[in-house]
Design a protein around this motif. Structure first.
Motif, PDB file in Angstrom:
ATOM      1  N   HIS A 274       0.848  -1.187   0.000  1.00 56.61           N
ATOM      2  CA  HIS A 274       0.000   0.000   0.000  1.00 56.61           C
ATOM      3  C   HIS A 274       0.889   1.244   0.000  1.00 56.61           C
ATOM      4  N   GLY A 275       0.471   2.267  -0.716  1.00 56.16           N
ATOM      5  CA  GLY A 275       1.161   3.554  -0.704  1.00 56.16           C
ATOM      6  C   GLY A 275       0.148   4.660  -0.476  1.00 56.16           C
ATOM      7  N   ARG A 276      -0.069   5.020   0.773  1.00 51.28           N
ATOM      8  CA  ARG A 276      -1.115   5.992   1.120  1.00 51.28           C
ATOM      9  C   ARG A 276      -0.617   6.972   2.176  1.00 51.28           C
ATOM     10  N   VAL A 277      -1.125   8.200   2.122  1.00 52.20           N
ATOM     11  CA  VAL A 277      -0.773   9.228   3.103  1.00 52.20           C
ATOM     12  C   VAL A 277      -2.049   9.956   3.509  1.00 52.20           C
ATOM     13  N   ALA A 278      -2.220  10.167   4.801  1.00 56.42           N
ATOM     14  CA  ALA A 278      -3.396  10.868   5.314  1.00 56.42           C
ATOM     15  C   ALA A 278      -3.363  12.336   4.912  1.00 56.42           C
ATOM     16  N   GLY A 279      -4.554  12.915   4.726  1.00 53.15           N
ATOM     17  CA  GLY A 279      -4.640  14.316   4.343  1.00 53.15           C
ATOM     18  C   GLY A 279      -4.150  15.256   5.424  1.00 53.15           C
ATOM     19  N   SER A 280      -4.324  14.873   6.677  1.00 54.32           N
ATOM     20  CA  SER A 280      -3.822  15.646   7.815  1.00 54.32           C
ATOM     21  C   SER A 280      -3.457  14.665   8.924  1.00 54.32           C
ATOM     22  N   PHE A 281      -2.453  15.015   9.713  1.00 55.62           N
ATOM     23  CA  PHE A 281      -2.029  14.157  10.813  1.00 55.62           C
ATOM     24  C   PHE A 281      -2.596  14.622  12.149  1.00 55.62           C
ATOM     25  N   ARG A 282      -3.458  15.663  12.111  1.00 59.63           N
ATOM     26  CA  ARG A 282      -4.003  16.197  13.349  1.00 59.63           C
ATOM     27  C   ARG A 282      -5.370  16.824  13.118  1.00 59.63           C
ATOM     28  N   LYS A 283      -6.227  16.642  14.109  1.00 58.80           N
ATOM     29  CA  LYS A 283      -7.505  17.349  14.149  1.00 58.80           C
ATOM     30  C   LYS A 283      -7.845  17.569  15.613  1.00 58.80           C
ATOM     31  N   GLY A 284      -7.797  18.828  16.043  1.00 60.59           N
ATOM     32  CA  GLY A 284      -8.057  19.139  17.449  1.00 60.59           C
ATOM     33  C   GLY A 284      -7.004  18.542  18.358  1.00 60.59           C
ATOM     34  N   ARG A 285      -7.452  17.802  19.357  1.00 59.38           N
ATOM     35  CA  ARG A 285      -6.546  17.198  20.338  1.00 59.38           C
ATOM     36  C   ARG A 285      -6.155  15.765  19.982  1.00 59.38           C
ATOM     37  N   GLN A 286      -6.510  15.334  18.787  1.00 63.93           N
ATOM     38  CA  GLN A 286      -6.195  13.976  18.365  1.00 63.93           C
ATOM     39  C   GLN A 286      -5.257  14.003  17.161  1.00 63.93           C
ATOM     40  N   LEU A 287      -4.275  13.103  17.192  1.00 70.17           N
ATOM     41  CA  LEU A 287      -3.263  13.035  16.135  1.00 70.17           C
ATOM     42  C   LEU A 287      -3.054  11.586  15.737  1.00 70.17           C
ATOM     43  N   ILE A 288      -2.374  11.383  14.616  1.00 68.61           N
ATOM     44  CA  ILE A 288      -2.032  10.034  14.161  1.00 68.61           C
ATOM     45  C   ILE A 288      -0.548   9.984  13.818  1.00 68.61           C
ATOM     46  N   ALA A 289       0.022   8.788  13.919  1.00 67.19           N
ATOM     47  CA  ALA A 289       1.447   8.610  13.628  1.00 67.19           C
ATOM     48  C   ALA A 289       1.682   7.194  13.135  1.00 67.19           C
ATOM     49  N   GLY A 290       2.811   7.004  12.451  1.00 70.20           N
ATOM     50  CA  GLY A 290       3.153   5.683  11.939  1.00 70.20           C
ATOM     51  C   GLY A 290       2.243   5.269  10.801  1.00 70.20           C
ATOM     52  N   ASP A 291       1.944   3.970  10.717  1.00 72.84           N
ATOM     53  CA  ASP A 291       1.109   3.463   9.628  1.00 72.84           C
ATOM     54  C   ASP A 291      -0.289   4.068   9.639  1.00 72.84           C
ATOM     55  N   ALA A 292      -0.736   4.583  10.753  1.00 75.75           N
ATOM     56  CA  ALA A 292      -2.028   5.261  10.793  1.00 75.75           C
ATOM     57  C   ALA A 292      -2.016   6.509   9.925  1.00 75.75           C
ATOM     58  N   ALA A 293      -0.839   7.109   9.754  1.00 73.77           N
ATOM     59  CA  ALA A 293      -0.703   8.345   8.976  1.00 73.77           C
ATOM     60  C   ALA A 293      -0.220   8.097   7.559  1.00 73.77           C
ATOM     61  N   HIS A 294       0.488   6.982   7.332  1.00 68.11           N
ATOM     62  CA  HIS A 294       1.024   6.698   5.993  1.00 68.11           C
ATOM     63  C   HIS A 294       1.390   5.224   5.902  1.00 68.11           C
ATOM     64  N   LEU A 295       1.113   4.634   4.768  1.00 67.89           N
ATOM     65  CA  LEU A 295       1.494   3.254   4.492  1.00 67.89           C
ATOM     66  C   LEU A 295       2.534   3.241   3.388  1.00 67.89           C
ATOM     67  N   MET A 296       3.651   2.555   3.656  1.00 66.33           N
ATOM     68  CA  MET A 296       4.779   2.539   2.730  1.00 66.33           C
ATOM     69  C   MET A 296       4.924   1.181   2.058  1.00 66.33           C
ATOM     70  N   PRO A 297       5.063   1.139   0.726  1.00 65.62           N
ATOM     71  CA  PRO A 297       5.524  -0.108   0.102  1.00 65.62           C
ATOM     72  C   PRO A 297       6.890  -0.480   0.661  1.00 65.62           C
ATOM     73  N   VAL A 298       7.223  -1.753   0.616  1.00 63.19           N
ATOM     74  CA  VAL A 298       8.396  -2.245   1.352  1.00 63.19           C
ATOM     75  C   VAL A 298       9.733  -1.913   0.688  1.00 63.19           C
ATOM     76  N   TRP A 299       9.737  -1.442  -0.557  1.00 58.95           N
ATOM     77  CA  TRP A 299      10.964  -1.466  -1.353  1.00 58.95           C
ATOM     78  C   TRP A 299      12.103  -0.634  -0.789  1.00 58.95           C
ATOM     79  N   MET A 300      11.819   0.445  -0.112  1.00 54.93           N
ATOM     80  CA  MET A 300      12.875   1.272   0.445  1.00 54.93           C
ATOM     81  C   MET A 300      13.080   1.019   1.944  1.00 54.93           C
ATOM     82  N   GLY A 301      12.328   0.083   2.506  1.00 60.88           N
ATOM     83  CA  GLY A 301      12.466  -0.234   3.925  1.00 60.88           C
ATOM     84  C   GLY A 301      12.164   0.946   4.824  1.00 60.88           C
TER      85      GLY A 301
END
Length: 558
Positions: A274-301
């Motif tokens: 999967h190759g996906r990135v969230a539109g925003s990493f924050r809304k109010g007092r809640q944030l996301i990080a790691g795979d919740a914020a972006h999914l990386m194909p494995v090729w670059m590790g």
């Protein structure tokens, strides 16, 4: 609502990003609760690549000695064609950030170190078997309701947690991201892969081979602790039941190992990139990080490493808010600074995958011929060997000050000025928004020490040749003291003993015995550098521009 807080930061998910964020916040003395729906950490290998940026963060939280035994430094990657001929080699030699640029690693063991590291902090707790089902946010904080599985089969209870901020680190299917309603755009290629992890490595060779074989692209990776990973691209007609059958797997491995029937398998599992990135990493007092914020194909590790970058960027900002040294607006800079680079890494990984997955004979012929020609050009070959194609994080908006105009919150990519000191500089590319190098230094506390271990884990003012107390005005020194910044004078090692005789306890004297720092300062018209806790340059300037630069940085944090 004035309900008492149970914790300052609530982290959902005890994956690598959540565990590192908890370590950073614990290091700064903040109270943290980590809730994990599983009963324990995942115990099978997943990520296999750990880079120098991540290792620098591991060093910062004091866990490098415990992580090193689970790594293979200088993990060389070779892209080979169907005939086994090397198309591209990736073997960077730099120690720019203090560590080898690439390491193979065993993720379960490293994640375990991150978890065990939290026991150092009485203000941090980790609760397994806690699945968050409901979250309510108000102007003062966030309340999460978790379903808790009890010791008896089928027994569950509900438990409420109250925090000032919540960070979702629950992976690609993140309920936090879905609850925030932000987009998650990108690609999920239809190509499926079979991953096979094996104990007691039947080959024993180190490093990584990416097999761009048009018949069936594959990956072969030598990992620490005698683990071998194979990955095979699956054809559309092959079912998951078929490809995970032991006989089928053994047949795929016959060209790779002498006797597949004797292998000690850890797992055989089908997955899709999967190759996906969230539109925003924050809304109010809640944030996301790691795979919740972006999914990386494995090729670059870069999946695991991107989560480390998120935690490194977010940790000190949350700590700054909670300690009163920054306003809540600083959290907006988390998305500004991290999203663009995450997208760049996704795009690069997808591009690399498209090169490896070619099956059309004509396209394969063109690729192999082009690589043969390009490898004859030393500059092109070194571009790939030294991994200079990897986009390094560069922040142009965020906690920054422009080196030319001292504008707050933004930094142009170049320094422009009519001053002779700028016009004669060898390098006028702005260092603002880039990660500062980490050479070894000498100081009163030790010799040949990595820079970060000498200067600490918070704000730092580095000044070449001068003593900060001698050249900065009193009002700037007061502001830096309120910020908790460490003042540092960097000198050639020949001058260190002389300078230490007159230095006060507020100024650290560093001896540049390797000459790396002198070279860095010599090439740029920025002898004074403001280093953020994440070791990115917030400001860099001539000495007399320091007060205005400092004020601009502080303004960007309000």
């Amino acid at each position: 609502m004035n309900t008492p807080m149970d914790t300052e930061v609530l982290i959902i998910g005890a994956g690598p990003a959540g565990l590192m964020l908890a370590n950073i916040l614990g290091m700064y003395g903040r109270s943290v609760t980590v809730l994990e729906a599983r009963d324990e950490l995942i115990d099978y290998p997943r990520g296999v690549g750990l880079d120098d940026e991540s290792f620098r963060t591991i060093q910062t939280v004091g866990l490098a000695p415990r992580v090193l035994p689970h790594t293979t430094p200088q993990h060389i990657m070779r892209l080979v064609n169907g005939a086994g001929k090397t198309i591209l080699e990736n073997n960077p030699q730099t120690l720019e950030f203090g560590w080898d640029r690439k390491h193979g690693f065993i993720q379960p063991e490293v994640d375990k170190v991150l978890l065990e590291g939290l026991s150092r902090y009485p203000s941090v707790r980790v609760l397994f078997s806690h699945e968050v089902e409901e979250v309510e946010e108000d102007s003062d904080g966030v309340t999460a309701i978790a379903r808790v599985r009890g010791a008896s089969a089928g027994e569950t209870v509900e438990r409420s947690f109250r925090a000032q901020y919540l960070v979702g680190c629950e992976g690609g299917k993140s309920p936090t991201r879905k609850r925030l309603g932000v987009s998650f755009e990108g690609k999920s290629p239809a190509t499926r892969w079979l991953v096979v992890d094996i104990n007691n490595d039947p080959l024993g060779t180190p490093n990584v081979f990416l097999g761009a074989d048009p018949k069936r692209p594959y990956v072969s990776i030598g990992l620490p602790h005698a683990v071998r990973r194979f990955e095979f691209m699956l054809h559309p007609v092959e079912t998951e039941e078929q490809v995970t059958d032991p006989e089928f797997v053994n047949d795929m491995l016959r060209d790779h190992v002498p006797d597949p029937t004797t292998l000690d398998y850890i797992r055989r599992r089908v997955f899709t990139h999967h190759g996906r990135v969230a539109g925003s990493f924050r809304k109010g007092r809640q944030l996301i990080a790691g795979d919740a914020a972006h999914l990386m194909p494995v090729w670059m590790g870069q999946g695991w490493n991107s989560g480390m970058r998120d935690a490194t960027n977010l940790g000190w900002k949350l700590a700054s808010i909670l300690s009163g040294t920054a306003g809540e607006k600083i959290l907006d800079t988390y998305t500004f600074e991290r999203k663009e680079h995450a997208q760049a890494m996704v795009d690069l990984s997808l591009t690399m995958g498209s090169v490896i997955k070619l099956t059309n004979p004509a396209a394969v012929l063109v690729r192999d011929a082009a690589s043969a020609v390009l490898n004859l050009v030393p500059q092109v070959k070194s571009y790939f060997t030294d991994m200079r194609f990897k986009p390094m994080p560069r922040y142009t908006s965020g906690v920054l000050a422009d080196p030319t105009t001292q504008q707050s919150g933004h930094a142009a990519p170049r320094i422009t000025s009519k001053l002779i000191a700028v016009k004669t500089a060898r390098n006028t590319v702005s260092p603002v928004g880039l990660q500062f190098p980490q050479p070894r230094v000498n100081f009163s506390g030790g010799d040949n020490v990595l820079l970060d271990d000498a200067i600490g884990n918070w704000w730092t003012v580095l000044l070449w040749g001068n003593n900060p107390e001698d050249v900065l005005p009193a009002e700037s020194l007061v502001k830096l003291k309120e910020l908790g910044a460490q003042l540092v004078s960097v000198l050639p090692e020949t001058q260190r003993g002389w300078a230490e005789q007159d230095a006060t306890g507020d100024v650290m004297i560093l001896g540049d015995h390797t000459g790396v720092l002198k070279k860095w300062f010599d090439e740029r018209p920025t002898p004074l550098v403001f280093l953020r806790p994440d070791r990115f340059v917030a400001g860099a300037c001539l000495v007399q521009h320091a007060p205005a630069t400092l004020d601009a940085i502080l303004e960007s944090m309000r």
